[in-house]
Design an enzyme around this catalytic site. Structure first.
Site, short mmCIF file in Angstrom:
data_model
loop_
_atom_site.label_atom_id
_atom_site.label_comp_id
_atom_site.label_asym_id
_atom_site.label_seq_id
_atom_site.Cartn_x
_atom_site.Cartn_y
_atom_site.Cartn_z
N GLY A 88 0.91 -1.23 -0.08
CA GLY A 88 0.13 0.03 0.04
C GLY A 88 0.92 1.20 -0.02
N MET A 130 5.01 2.74 1.53
CA MET A 130 6.29 2.31 2.35
C MET A 130 6.96 3.62 2.88
SD MET A 130 8.61 0.24 2.99
CE MET A 130 10.09 0.58 3.89
N ASN A 159 9.82 4.78 3.67
CA ASN A 159 11.30 5.17 3.28
C ASN A 159 11.41 6.31 4.08
OD1 ASN A 159 11.42 3.05 1.32
ND2 ASN A 159 10.27 4.28 -0.11
N HIS A 219 -0.09 6.39 8.98
CA HIS A 219 0.59 5.30 9.32
C HIS A 219 2.13 5.62 8.90
CE1 HIS A 219 1.02 0.79 9.24
NE2 HIS A 219 1.96 1.17 8.65
N GLU A 220 2.60 5.79 7.74
CA GLU A 220 3.94 5.82 7.15
C GLU A 220 4.64 7.09 7.96
OE1 GLU A 220 4.39 3.35 5.71
OE2 GLU A 220 2.47 2.83 4.89
N1 BES Z 1 6.50 -0.92 6.01
C1 BES Z 1 5.22 -1.14 5.28
C2 BES Z 1 5.28 -1.62 3.86
C3 BES Z 1 6.13 -2.96 3.54
C4 BES Z 1 6.06 -4.11 4.33
C5 BES Z 1 6.84 -3.10 2.45
C6 BES Z 1 6.82 -5.15 4.16
C7 BES Z 1 7.34 -3.96 1.91
C8 BES Z 1 7.57 -5.31 2.84
C9 BES Z 1 4.34 -0.05 5.38
O1 BES Z 1 4.67 0.56 6.37
C10 BES Z 1 2.85 -0.61 5.52
O2 BES Z 1 2.67 -0.92 6.45
N2 BES Z 1 1.97 -0.46 4.48
C11 BES Z 1 0.82 -1.03 4.64
C12 BES Z 1 -0.17 0.14 4.42
C13 BES Z 1 -0.80 0.72 5.74
C14 BES Z 1 -1.58 1.73 5.79
C15 BES Z 1 -1.24 -0.53 6.77
C16 BES Z 1 0.44 -1.67 3.26
O3 BES Z 1 1.34 -1.71 2.53
O4 BES Z 1 -0.40 -2.61 3.25
ZN ZN Z 2 3.74 0.07 8.18
#
Ligand code: BES
Ligand code: ZN
Length: 839
Positions: free
Chosen positions: A257, A259, A261, A293-294
């Site tokens: 969804g 990331m 960074n 969240h990010e």
């Molecule tokens: N750190 C994650 C994304 C991630 C996790 C990328 C593992 C690659 C490997 C990010 O912070 C995250 O949690 N994204 C969620 C969306 C969030 C609003 C719940 C996602 O991508 O589903």
């Molecule tokens: Zn996350």
């Protein structure tokens, strides 16, 4: 199980000087990295994957390099190498590949011209695909990055640009030095982008970026939320946002969804962009929670990072909790805690009831297992619920003051669970570790059985399961949050009895903050349902009472037929989140009627009847001063009415659709498209698929996807399935969504399963190595209803258990399907009987 060796134990990097030349057209990159650090022994191992090493020096003299087959390691040897400080210089080459990790292209079309961005995705362990490094969260270092690219484009990195110039027809961009950080948080995005900019009150520059195919206005909502979220966290965490800028980029191709960074957050378009004229409230709420969240990760995860992936929840559970805290502060009228009580709670309670589920804190043995750790229902939803429980228990003041200390003492470092518990223990005076360790290290959760007889209340806890399970003697320290002061604050023994003389309403988990379900005896449940009917129970309580009933039915503690009288008590409900659970309850019953047309007819009627009062009140047309909650509720009500096959509603959907998709109320759009697809011609469906392939608005694309996948036409189903592998129609990032919607559609279930089994090689080739790989066995488990389908699942997936990234989801998939098959067998007669006696 093999254990992944930790390279940080033998080489501690302190600084990287990294230069990369991106040759986009040729799909390659070349680079040089200078790594300064300390060796603990006489050899050095770095992580490197799919890279060709072209030169290697240690302290200025040549070193031998050899890749090892396992664990993506590169061995560096040098005669007479001694422990101590060294400077390693490596030249290398790699390729830009389509899989959405490492360095990859993100494609879009603008004014009829095909264009692309280049972007990176390094979490959890893909930095090693772009440069040799110690690719572990604990190996924090500072980074100086220089990128050489084509000219005339935007080049973004974690830090602001230090200098930029054209050299020999190329653009060279050097970024300022980063703070100490982990490799998985590095990022770059290059290409044609436009932006909107704002500043926080403390002077941090905030930018929202998108490709030129997206309008400038669609960036504004995100910009406001991002800016205000940073201001909120600055204050809440007591540590200022640590970088000079915060970029947010919408990428056309993106695996997850979003990331986090550091300083350069990347998103799917749907998670960042909202066209002010055509976006729905639900989409804007989703965008706000993703951004919050990010941004929470910029502190939780980026500034203070877990030592190792077993403590991933320190990142994700916290960021999930903070989504709600921050968005609630920015938009109190949204009542997002009710969404927390529905979406996060349901996800967590359903999955955490399966035998074999991972605990929040999970050991990681193999690199490929890291991706499988990100089970959203556990590491995000359950973890956030546990932290919410803790916050409720110690109070916001102690919670916030504990966090402030935590950031002050651990900034730029790494932590483990006990560091956080210590901070909360200090702040609250309670021994937090003792309580929380049980919750994070034990899988599952308890059901509390409660009954009252003759002046005594009896409480007993046991592990709650849905489906097959061994016997369990697990116990939890459960904050009961009871409405009655005679009951203990924490139930940490198997059972207890307390005297209770009065007979006022007795309720546990009053704020739905603790992670358990309550099984009330009949004489306690009845007054609660009466209180629902007379509107004397608060919203969260109404919501959780019904939600827990669906779980108790799945778990066999009550019959699914009992859900019908529950629904009756909710006849005059007006809260949108509660209606969400009511719709879900009706959906729970749908699986029982698939094979019984008469029962199905009655369930459809019942759904229409349940919704009628609100349907008549809300109608189809938004009123001028209605609340956002009412606008959202209308979509649920119309959804139920359409499910009831009300001919006038079906006509109205058709009539509105005929006026043009762009004229539809965004909240109603997915439901209307579903209805016209379900009852319309194949030509109409196929023209929508065609439209889907060229649409640039991600929200509209998603609505078309959810609409089209409700088709009942075999020809349409087959055309969609044939398009799943055609990236010019369906982007790989969206295949999982199409797949799960299709397999949940009973008319498409068989064909979709067949597609999965015949195209598994393609799935593995396209998604293997990516976090989304395990969605396939997980989503596939959402379909099967019969013993035969269960057998097919077992037969197909059992051999794939040897793939480390899939073992756990396959095992859980089997438990989940078995439980569903057993539930249907157990409750069908009673549900069908109850429906038959419905008027
Ligand atoms: N750190 C994650 C994304 C991630 C996790 C990328 C593992 C690659 C490997 C990010 O912070 C995250 O949690 N994204 C969620 C969306 C969030 C609003 C719940 C996602 O991508 O589903
Ligand atoms: Zn996350």
């Amino acid at each position: 199980m093999t254990t992944v060796p930790r390279l940080y134990n033998q080489f501690i990097p302190t600084h990287y000087d990294l230069s990369l030349t991106l040759q986009r057209a040729e799909r390659v990159f070349t680079g040089t990295v200078t790594i300064t650090g300390a060796a603990m022994s006489d050899t050095i191992r770095l992580h490197a994957k799919d890279l060709t090493i072209t030169s290697a020096l240690i302290d200025g003299s040549e070193a031998r390099t050899s890749p090892t087959d396992e664990f993506d390691e590169l061995l560096l040897e040098h005669d007479g190498l001694k422990p101590g400080n060294h400077v390693i210089v490596l030249g290398f080459e790699g390729t830009i590949t389509d899989g959405m990790h490492g360095l990859y292209p993100s494609l879009f079309e603008h004014n009829g011209i095909k264009k692309e961005l280049l972007a990176t995705q390094f979490e959890s362990h893909h930095a090693r695909e772009v440069f040799p490094c110690i690719d572990e969260p604990e190996a924090k270092a500072t980074f100086d990055v220089t990128l050489t690219t084509e000219t005339g484009i935007t080049v973004l990195g974690n830090m602001p640009i230090d200098w930029q110039r054209e050299e020999d027809g190329a653009l060279v961009t050097a970024f300022e030095t980063t703070p100490r950080m982990s490799t998985y948080l590095l990022a770059w995005v290059t290409g044609e982008l436009h932006r909107r900019t704002a500043q926080t009150s403390s002077g941090v520059e905030v930018n929202v970026w998108a490709t030129p195919a997206q309008s400038a206005e669609s960036l504004d909502f995100a910009l406001d939320i991002a800016t205000r979220s940073i201001e909120f966290y600055d204050e809440y965490f007591g540590t200022a946002y640590p970088l000079p800028k915060s970029d947010h980029v919408a990428l056309p191709d993106f695996s997850s969804g979003a990331m986090e960074n550091w300083g350069l957050i990347t998103y799917r378009e749907i998670a960042l962009l909202s066209d002010p004229t055509t976006s729905s409230i639900s989409t804007r709420q989703y965008i706000a929670t993703v951004i919050a969240h990010e941004l929470a990760h910029q502190w939780f995860g980026n500034l203070v990072t877990m030592k190792w992936w077993n403590n991933l929840w320190l990142n994700e559970s916290f960021a999930t909790l903070m989504e709600y805290l921050a968005v609630d502060a920015l938009h109190p009228e949204w009542n997002v805690w009710l969404d927390f009580a529905s979406s996060e709670t349901i996800a967590a309670l359903r999955r955490d009831a399966l035998h074999g589920v991972q605990p929040v804190q999970t050991e990681v043995n193999h690199p490929d297992e890291i991706n499988s750790l990100f089970d959203g229902a556990i590491v995000y939803a359950k973890g956030a619920r546990l932290l919410h429980m803790l916050r409720q228990y110690i109070g916001n003041e102690a919670f916030q003051s504990g966090l402030k200390d935590y950031f002050a003492s651990h900034a730029y470092k790494n932590t483990e669970a006990h560091d956080l518990w210590d901070a909360f223990t200090q702040a609250s005076g309670h021994n937090i570790g003792v309580m929380m360790d049980v919750w994070i290290s034990q899988p599952g959760y308890p059901v509390v059985h409660i009954n009252q007889t003759d002046g005594t209340v009896h409480l007993r806890q046991e592990q709650f399961y849905i489906g097959d399970h061994p016997s369990s003697d697990a116990l939890w320290p459960i904050p009961l949050d009871a409405t009655c002061s005679e009951l203990p604050t924490i139930l940490d023994e198997r059972e207890t009895t307390v005297a209770r003389t009065h007979s006022s309403l007795l309720q546990l988990n009053k704020h739905d903050s603790a992670h358990f379900v309550t099984h009330y005896s009949e004489n306690l449940r009845q007054p609660l349902l009466e209180a629902v009917a007379s509107n004397e129970l608060d919203t969260v309580s109404r919501l959780s009472l019904l939600n827990e009933a669906t779980l108790l039915a799945r778990g066999g503690y009550i019959s699914s037929a009992d859900l019908l009288p529950y629904l009756k008590s909710y006849a005059h409900e007006s809260s949108e989140p509660v209606w969400g659970i009511m719709a879900l309850t009706l959906a729970e019953l749908r699986k029982f009627v698939e094979q019984d047309p008469e029962a199905e007819r009655r369930l459809r009627l019942l759904s229409g009847n349940v919704a009628r009062e609100q349907y008549e009140k809300l109608g189809w047309q938004q009123r001028e001063h209605e609340s956002e909650e009412e606008t959202k509720l209308r979509a649920i009500i119309i959804g139920l009415t359409l499910y009831s096959e009300d001919p006038q509603a079906i006509d109205e959907a058709q009539r509105r659709y005929a006026e043009g998709i762009e004229t539809l109320d965004p909240e109603l759009r997915p439901g209307i498209i579903s209805s016209v697809v379900r009852y319309g011609s194949d030509e109409l469906a196929l023209s929508l698929l065609e439209r889907y392939s060229s649409v640039t608005n991600a929200e509209l694309a998603q609505d078309i996807c959810s609409g089209l996948t409700s088709t009942r036409s075999l020809a349409v189903i087959e055309t969609i399935l044939a398009s799943l592998q055609d990236a010019s129609i369906i982007r790989p990032q969206d295949v999982g969504r199409w797949f799960v919607y299709l397999i949940r559609n009973r008319y498409a279930r068989e064909k979709t399963w067949e597609w999965l089994t015949t195209h598994w090689d393609w799935i593995e080739e396209t998604f293997g190595g990516d976090k989304s790989f395990d969605y396939f066995p997980q989503y596939a488990a959402a379909g099967p209803m019969t013993q035969e389908q269960l057998d097919a699942y077992i037969e197909f997936f059992t051999p794939k258990r040897s793939i480390a990234a899939l073992t756990r989801v396959i095992d859980l998939g089997i438990v989940e399907i078995k439980a569903r098959v057993a539930l249907l067998e157990r409750d069908s007669p009673a549900v069908l009987r109850a429906l038959r006696s419905e008027e």
